[in-house]
Each structure stands twice: as C-alpha cells, then as structure tokens.
Design a protein around this motif. Structure first.
Motif, PDB file in Angstrom:
ATOM      1  N   GLY A 282       9.870   5.305   4.598  1.00 53.74           N
ATOM      2  CA  GLY A 282      11.579   5.742   4.274  1.00 53.74           C
ATOM      3  C   GLY A 282      12.141   4.591   5.224  1.00 53.74           C
ATOM      4  O   GLY A 282      13.191   3.939   4.630  1.00 53.74           O
ATOM      5  N   GLU A 283      11.476   4.635   6.301  1.00 53.74           N
ATOM      6  CA  GLU A 283      12.593   4.012   7.301  1.00 53.74           C
ATOM      7  C   GLU A 283      12.254   2.335   7.329  1.00 53.74           C
ATOM      8  O   GLU A 283      12.948   1.880   7.741  1.00 53.74           O
ATOM      9  CB  GLU A 283      11.962   4.414   8.915  1.00 53.74           C
ATOM     10  CG  GLU A 283      10.408   3.547   9.066  1.00 53.74           C
ATOM     11  CD  GLU A 283       9.609   3.680  10.146  1.00 53.74           C
ATOM     12  OE1 GLU A 283      10.793   3.896  11.287  1.00 53.74           O
ATOM     13  OE2 GLU A 283       8.781   4.050  10.729  1.00 53.74           O
ATOM     14  N   ARG A 284      12.285   2.141   6.291  1.00 57.84           N
ATOM     15  CA  ARG A 284      11.358   0.271   5.948  1.00 57.84           C
ATOM     16  C   ARG A 284      11.730   0.040   4.420  1.00 57.84           C
ATOM     17  O   ARG A 284      12.023  -0.805   4.111  1.00 57.84           O
ATOM     18  CB  ARG A 284      10.269   0.303   6.069  1.00 57.84           C
ATOM     19  CG  ARG A 284       9.367  -0.030   7.349  1.00 57.84           C
ATOM     20  CD  ARG A 284       7.942  -0.314   7.395  1.00 57.84           C
ATOM     21  NE  ARG A 284       6.696   0.542   6.771  1.00 57.84           N
ATOM     22  CZ  ARG A 284       5.779   0.609   6.167  1.00 57.84           C
ATOM     23  NH1 ARG A 284       5.742  -0.933   6.100  1.00 57.84           N
ATOM     24  NH2 ARG A 284       4.993   1.503   5.640  1.00 57.84           N
ATOM     25  N   GLY A 285      13.096   1.744   4.336  1.00 56.78           N
ATOM     26  CA  GLY A 285      13.672   1.225   3.293  1.00 56.78           C
ATOM     27  C   GLY A 285      12.570   1.060   1.804  1.00 56.78           C
ATOM     28  O   GLY A 285      12.603   0.885   0.195  1.00 56.78           O
ATOM     29  N   ILE A 286      10.984   1.810   1.933  1.00 54.44           N
ATOM     30  CA  ILE A 286       9.896   1.799   1.024  1.00 54.44           C
ATOM     31  C   ILE A 286      10.475   3.677   0.054  1.00 54.44           C
ATOM     32  O   ILE A 286      10.162   4.360   0.936  1.00 54.44           O
ATOM     33  CB  ILE A 286       8.967   1.540   1.554  1.00 54.44           C
ATOM     34  CG1 ILE A 286       8.615   0.307   1.898  1.00 54.44           C
ATOM     35  CG2 ILE A 286       7.642   1.773   0.338  1.00 54.44           C
ATOM     36  CD1 ILE A 286       7.463   0.084   2.297  1.00 54.44           C
ATOM     37  N   LEU A 287      10.768   3.431  -1.095  1.00 55.75           N
ATOM     38  CA  LEU A 287      11.303   4.698  -1.801  1.00 55.75           C
ATOM     39  C   LEU A 287      10.179   4.542  -3.370  1.00 55.75           C
ATOM     40  O   LEU A 287       9.678   3.537  -3.427  1.00 55.75           O
ATOM     41  CB  LEU A 287      12.606   5.036  -1.731  1.00 55.75           C
ATOM     42  CG  LEU A 287      13.736   4.986  -0.203  1.00 55.75           C
ATOM     43  CD1 LEU A 287      14.954   4.340  -1.290  1.00 55.75           C
ATOM     44  CD2 LEU A 287      13.521   5.743  -0.446  1.00 55.75           C
ATOM     45  N   GLY A 288      10.164   6.057  -3.637  1.00 56.07           N
ATOM     46  CA  GLY A 288       9.170   6.027  -4.763  1.00 56.07           C
ATOM     47  C   GLY A 288      10.156   6.030  -5.253  1.00 56.07           C
ATOM     48  O   GLY A 288      11.176   5.486  -5.598  1.00 56.07           O
ATOM     49  N   GLU A 289       9.852   5.496  -7.405  1.00 57.67           N
ATOM     50  CA  GLU A 289      10.149   5.263  -8.491  1.00 57.67           C
ATOM     51  C   GLU A 289      11.773   6.629  -8.754  1.00 57.67           C
ATOM     52  O   GLU A 289      12.242   5.817  -8.967  1.00 57.67           O
ATOM     53  CB  GLU A 289       9.330   5.440  -9.317  1.00 57.67           C
ATOM     54  CG  GLU A 289      10.021   5.749 -10.648  1.00 57.67           C
ATOM     55  CD  GLU A 289       8.888   5.417 -11.790  1.00 57.67           C
ATOM     56  OE1 GLU A 289       9.343   5.299 -13.128  1.00 57.67           O
ATOM     57  OE2 GLU A 289       7.771   5.148 -11.416  1.00 57.67           O
ATOM     58  N   LYS A 290      11.120   7.887  -8.046  1.00 56.52           N
ATOM     59  CA  LYS A 290      12.224   8.619  -8.634  1.00 56.52           C
ATOM     60  C   LYS A 290      13.698   8.397  -7.029  1.00 56.52           C
ATOM     61  O   LYS A 290      14.443   8.278  -8.016  1.00 56.52           O
ATOM     62  CB  LYS A 290      11.441   9.762  -8.478  1.00 56.52           C
ATOM     63  CG  LYS A 290      11.050   9.764  -9.583  1.00 56.52           C
ATOM     64  CD  LYS A 290      10.409  11.721  -9.765  1.00 56.52           C
ATOM     65  CE  LYS A 290       9.255  11.303 -11.027  1.00 56.52           C
ATOM     66  NZ  LYS A 290       7.946  13.115 -11.016  1.00 56.52           N
ATOM     67  N   ALA A 291      12.629   8.100  -6.105  1.00 56.58           N
ATOM     68  CA  ALA A 291      13.946   8.328  -5.264  1.00 56.58           C
ATOM     69  C   ALA A 291      14.466   7.422  -4.981  1.00 56.58           C
ATOM     70  O   ALA A 291      16.443   6.837  -5.146  1.00 56.58           O
ATOM     71  CB  ALA A 291      13.004   8.754  -3.847  1.00 56.58           C
ATOM     72  N   ALA A 292      14.126   6.296  -5.912  1.00 54.10           N
ATOM     73  CA  ALA A 292      14.391   4.773  -5.762  1.00 54.10           C
ATOM     74  C   ALA A 292      14.923   5.103  -7.132  1.00 54.10           C
ATOM     75  O   ALA A 292      16.566   3.658  -7.734  1.00 54.10           O
ATOM     76  CB  ALA A 292      14.217   3.723  -6.104  1.00 54.10           C
ATOM     77  N   SER A 293      15.333   5.951  -8.383  1.00 56.30           N
ATOM     78  CA  SER A 293      16.675   5.201  -9.249  1.00 56.30           C
ATOM     79  C   SER A 293      18.088   5.891  -9.317  1.00 56.30           C
ATOM     80  O   SER A 293      18.186   5.856 -10.341  1.00 56.30           O
ATOM     81  CB  SER A 293      15.139   6.339 -10.812  1.00 56.30           C
ATOM     82  OG  SER A 293      15.580   7.806  -9.893  1.00 56.30           O
ATOM     83  N   ARG A 294      18.472   5.968  -8.221  1.00 55.24           N
ATOM     84  CA  ARG A 294      19.380   6.889  -8.077  1.00 55.24           C
ATOM     85  C   ARG A 294      20.583   6.753  -7.222  1.00 55.24           C
ATOM     86  O   ARG A 294      19.172   6.440  -5.525  1.00 55.24           O
ATOM     87  CB  ARG A 294      19.612   7.918  -8.402  1.00 55.24           C
ATOM     88  CG  ARG A 294      18.821   8.608  -9.875  1.00 55.24           C
ATOM     89  CD  ARG A 294      18.424  11.051  -9.626  1.00 55.24           C
ATOM     90  NE  ARG A 294      17.997  11.199 -11.074  1.00 55.24           N
ATOM     91  CZ  ARG A 294      18.793  11.673 -11.888  1.00 55.24           C
ATOM     92  NH1 ARG A 294      19.973  11.472 -12.184  1.00 55.24           N
ATOM     93  NH2 ARG A 294      18.005  11.947 -13.431  1.00 55.24           N
ATOM     94  N   ALA A 295      22.146   6.993  -7.582  1.00 54.72           N
ATOM     95  CA  ALA A 295      21.971   7.028  -5.477  1.00 54.72           C
ATOM     96  C   ALA A 295      22.529   8.198  -5.194  1.00 54.72           C
ATOM     97  O   ALA A 295      22.896   9.341  -6.671  1.00 54.72           O
ATOM     98  CB  ALA A 295      24.084   6.416  -6.358  1.00 54.72           C
ATOM     99  N   TRP A 296      22.570   8.893  -4.218  1.00 49.86           N
ATOM    100  CA  TRP A 296      22.276  10.583  -3.932  1.00 49.86           C
ATOM    101  C   TRP A 296      23.837   9.730  -3.146  1.00 49.86           C
ATOM    102  O   TRP A 296      24.309   9.993  -2.088  1.00 49.86           O
ATOM    103  CB  TRP A 296      21.257  10.434  -2.591  1.00 49.86           C
ATOM    104  CG  TRP A 296      19.701  10.090  -3.187  1.00 49.86           C
ATOM    105  CD1 TRP A 296      19.427   9.024  -3.030  1.00 49.86           C
ATOM    106  CD2 TRP A 296      19.343  11.111  -4.677  1.00 49.86           C
ATOM    107  NE1 TRP A 296      17.898   8.674  -4.292  1.00 49.86           N
ATOM    108  CE2 TRP A 296      17.775   9.958  -4.941  1.00 49.86           C
ATOM    109  CE3 TRP A 296      19.276  11.867  -5.398  1.00 49.86           C
ATOM    110  CZ2 TRP A 296      16.888  10.797  -6.228  1.00 49.86           C
ATOM    111  CZ3 TRP A 296      18.369  12.402  -6.161  1.00 49.86           C
ATOM    112  CH2 TRP A 296      17.513  12.225  -6.481  1.00 49.86           C
ATOM    113  N   ASP A 297      23.897  11.016  -4.155  1.00 46.45           N
ATOM    114  CA  ASP A 297      25.672  12.337  -3.134  1.00 46.45           C
ATOM    115  C   ASP A 297      25.451  12.407  -1.818  1.00 46.45           C
ATOM    116  O   ASP A 297      26.041  12.994  -1.018  1.00 46.45           O
ATOM    117  CB  ASP A 297      26.794  13.237  -3.962  1.00 46.45           C
ATOM    118  CG  ASP A 297      26.888  12.652  -5.727  1.00 46.45           C
ATOM    119  OD1 ASP A 297      27.117  12.018  -5.625  1.00 46.45           O
ATOM    120  OD2 ASP A 297      25.752  12.663  -6.485  1.00 46.45           O
TER     121      ASP A 297
END
Length: 392
Positions: A282-297
């Motif tokens: 995560g600290e390198r901006g590597i997110l899973g498909e689900k985490a990368a699929s949305r903007a998080w409020d």
C-alpha cells in the motif's frame, strides 16, 4: 474489558445415566496479557440451548447448567475446569457469562457508558456425539441498541478458540461498534448536542450519496461488519460499500464473519467485501483490484497502532489511498476528500509516533474524543478516536 475464553473446545462425555460436558475456561484481557483479578468473586452462568419445534416453528430453549452451583472466578484464578451434567435434550450451543447482568456485555448500550458490561460472554457450538470433531471456533454476540431498544438480530462475530491474540476480538472494535450504534440508531437522528465526533456523525447521517468505506487491518472484522450492520439498520436509501482489508492470513476469518451475518444486511453481497492488502504494498500505491476500483470517502482502522514497526507503511498507505481517491474522483469530474478514522486503545507510549508520522505526512486532526473502557479490576483505560483529513 475482559473476555471469557474457552481454553479448549467443550468436550461431551456419555455415561450410563447421563452425559456431561467438560469445559476449561479463563477470563483475560483482549491481548490475553492479564487475567481478571476482581476485588469480589464473580459468579458465572453456563447456559446451554436446544431447539424445540411445534406448529412448524423452531424456538431455542435455554437451560441453565449451573443454576444450583454457579462456578466462581476469584482473584488469582488462571483457569476454571468444569464438569457439568447435561439435560436429556440435545444441547446445541453453550454460553458462558457472568451471573450478574450488570457485569455482562450483552448489548452496545452496556459497553459505551464504561461502567457496566465489563465482561464479554462467549458462545460455542456443542460437539455432536459420535461426530468425533470438536469445534475450533467460538463467537461473541452483541445486541445493537440505542435508547433502550434493540435493533435487528444481534451482531455475531466468530473468533478462534484459545488464548492467542490472533483472530480475536479486540477492545477498540467493540467500543466503536457501540459508538456507531449510538450515533446511527438514535431515533432522534441528533448529530450535535451530546454526541461525540459531530463531523463524523454528519458523514454517516448524510443522505446525499452512498459512502465508500475501506477498513485497514480489519482482523476478524468487528469494525467493518459492525459498521455495515448499523448503517443497514439506519434504513437509508443509499447503501454504503464497505471493503475490509488485512493480510492474507486474515481472509478466512473475515469472510467467515461476513457469511455469519446471513440475511441481516439489507443490501446485496456487494455492500460488504474483503480483499488482502499488505501495507508494504500500500505504501507504494500497489492496491488490489477492489481497493483500486473506487474513490474512498472514509478509511477506518481499529487497534492498528500498537506495533510501531508497522506505523511508517501504515501512514504511507493512508496517503496512497488519499492520492488514489483524489485521482479517481478528479477523472470522474468531481472532487473527494478522504477522511481517516482511527480508534486506538493506548497500550504503550511509543505509539505516539503514529501522530508524528501523520503530521509529517500533512494529516490533520479534525476532531477527537476519548471513550471510557469498561474494566472490572481497575480503571482509567480508554479508547481514543481521531478523525483526520489530509492537508492539500
């Protein structure tokens, strides 16, 4: 708080005249680093339950297995060994709780005042005779309530049997679910007077659009599942999307607890999900498909600051999620600001480095509150809650 725990699975033994159940239990803190040492002895109740059917309906019938001779936990006790006769009916589940209702955490309203609900009961399925398999899990049950009224079925969270701290409920999760119930299930809908964290309350009460919420370090899933359950009971026209994340080894228990909710969530299966996320990725901006699929409020985390070695990648992961959300919302023609809610029970002074790291990464505290933690054999323990927003 203190938690009653099965040291090993309940064991049913059959005799000529009756069957009995052997139980070994202990009462410890969430990290199992301290045994309950009460000033006055605490009597316990062991309650079994069986199902009775009539007129096409099924009803769970409780049976107090220790009514005539309740076991007692005293200061200095490390474990209690019980051998209890079973009734002729086939007992399906067993519950161990304090005999005193005042000491027992059965609902969210027991926990939040901080002066009652001091010990969490534990439940387990009973082994079936001849099955040869002992249960490997137990579960906690907490009624979601506000203003003295229960809302829906109790929240049930499964955890591993035994005393290890992995795959167990921790204090901050229970306190936060209790706070969420107070915020969202209050029939007055008040978000101001007398309510802590008014900005956070306003976010949860907003009806403008569905919220996207990501949890870091979800563990067994208390916070994320509790949030989903409470918001579903709020009967909003917008269903939030909640993604729980943790290391891959947490996935089995998290998914088991999502499945345990059954039909209690008003929304479809897409409203609550799990995906592995390692903070070093995560600290390198590597997110899973689900985490990368949305903007998080909103990003939430409970009891994640105790290990100082993991704090730098945690903070960088929070910033990466903020940047990712800003890019996605900008591409969609809007703008979103990711809030971060942190709940933590301070365990040692070195945890304060988390706040230094957050400040260095331009995360500012928007509001905060301190919630008392129920504790029978001492006092002064709290859960601290902070709402952060990133500058710029």
């Amino acid at each position: 708080m203190h938690y009653i725990r099965f040291c090993r699975p309940p064991e049913v033994q059959s005799g000529r005249s009756h069957s009995s159940v052997k139980i070994v239990l202990t009462i410890t803190t969430d990290l199992s680093d301290s045994f309950l040492s009460p000033r006055s002895p605490v009597q316990l109740a062991v309650v079994g339950a069986y199902t009775e059917h009539w007129d096409g309906n099924a009803e769970l019938i409780p049976v107090n297995l220790t009514q005539n001779n309740p076991p007692t936990w005293r200061a200095g006790t490390r474990a209690l060994k019980l051998d209890l006769p079973l009734p002729p009916q086939p007992i399906e589940t067993i519950q161990i709780r304090p005999l005193s209702r005042q000491l027992t955490a059965l609902s969210t309203e027991d926990v939040l005042p901080g002066n009652q609900g001091l010990i969490m009961a534990v439940y387990a399925d009973m082994p079936r005779q001849g099955d040869g398999r002992a249960p490997s899990v137990c579960f906690r049950s907490l009624r979601l309530s506000a203003g003295g009224a229960a809302a829906g079925r109790p929240l049930q969270i499964e955890e591993d049997l035994g005393e290890s701290i992995a795959r167990h409920i921790w204090d901050s999760g229970i306190v936060m679910v209790s706070l969420l119930a107070d915020i969202c299930l209050d029939s007055t809908g008040a978000t101001g007077d007398g309510k802590p964290l008014p900005l956070f309350c306003g976010m949860l009460q907003s009806e403008s659009r569905p919220l996207n919420i990501l949890e870091l370090g979800c563990g067994v899933g208390v916070m994320g599942i509790g949030l989903a359950r409470v918001l579903s009971l709020k009967q909003s026209e917008h269903t939030p999307h909640i993604l729980m994340t943790d290391l891959p080894e947490a996935e089995g228990k998290a998914r088991a607890n999502i499945a345990r909710q059954g039909e209690t969530l008003a929304a479809g299966s897409d409203s609550l999900d799990f995906e592995p996320l390692d903070w070093h990725d995560g600290e390198r901006g590597i997110l899973g498909e689900k985490a990368a699929s949305r903007a998080w409020d909103l990003v939430v985390l409970c009891d994640c600051t105790y290990n100082t070695d993991t704090l730098p990648p945690l903070v960088k992961t929070l910033s990466a999620l903020h940047s990712h959300s800003a890019r996605r919302s900008s591409d969609a023609g809007g703008h979103i600001g990711t809030e971060v809610l942190v709940a933590t029970k301070p365990r040692h002074s070195s945890e304060s480095i988390f706040f230094d790291l957050m400040s260095d990464d331009r995360w500012n505290i928007r509001e905060q509150t301190v919630l008392p933690l129920p504790l029978l054999d001492g006092g002064g323990q709290t859960v601290e809650v902070y709402l952060f927003r990133k500058e710029g």
